[in-house]
Design an enzyme around this catalytic site. Sequence first.
Site: not given
Ligand code: 13P
Length: 287
Positions: A84, A229
């Site tokens: 990520d 996400n």
């Molecule tokens: P949140 O923590 O706002 O759910 O976002 C998660 C995200 O986009 C990880 O890349």
Amino acid sequence: MLVTAKDMLDKAKAGKYAVGHFNINNLEWTKAILQTAEELRSPVILGVSEGAGKYMGGFEVVTAMVKAMDKSLGITVPVALHLDHGTYEGCYKCVKAGFSSIMFDGSHFAIDENIQKTTELVHVAHNLGLSIEAEVGAIGGEEDGVVGRGECADPAECKMIADLGVDFLAAGIGNIHGVYPANWEGLSFETLEAVNKAVGAMPLVLHGGTGIPDDMIAKAISLGVAKINVNTECQLVFRDATRAYIEAGKDQQGKGFDPRKLLAPGVEAIKAKVKEKMELFGSVGKA
Ligand code: 13P
């Protein structure tokens, strides 16, 4: 079944639903998400930030844990292990460690440099059979020390990056990581529509899934979002359930201090949250 995220997301975009990307932090998180995906027959993406990878002892540890758990728990639904918001260096580390998917976040570079680095990493990922996500237009807020301003993506730039052969694209549409402030203006569907038109069949990614109202999620999916996400929401429900357990004095009763008991309410809360999101995103039964 550890697979790339490409097929599951192509199918999701065509079928007008989204696959949840849930960030993992440790063994409990991973197990809770995998078991819920299996129970609901849903494909799933396990997201690992560079900070979480480091916390877990390195990307090799993460790959070994996920692969072993996938096998030992008898998981049969498609699971992608995805970096990520990867840096250029982080992408290479995850490729080497055996991830099935990476994200290169070059959104903070000038578009030329984003294009140059993304081109190289698309080549590397595809040669080794991994899927790759790229980003245009920063996601606002803070995640693991990575701070973004939250700007809407330029559809023409999205097309340039999409044309490099990335498998799915994160485009900033006013979304931010973490809890949305009370004065948040909401998602820019105008931007999303223009980006979707520009990139054609390519699945789009919505970061910052925490706290986006259900009707906005449904509209985003109808406009091409196929990966959503979620990170903070799982952290918050884990915190609340653990706090309730301790405040009720349960850790003081009998063997209530046993970590398997102490962490159980939090794990159950994560499972319930993941289930709720999979139902909302429409991925249940799509494995
Ligand atoms: P949140 O923590 O706002 O759910 O976002 C998660 C995200 O986009 C990880 O890349």
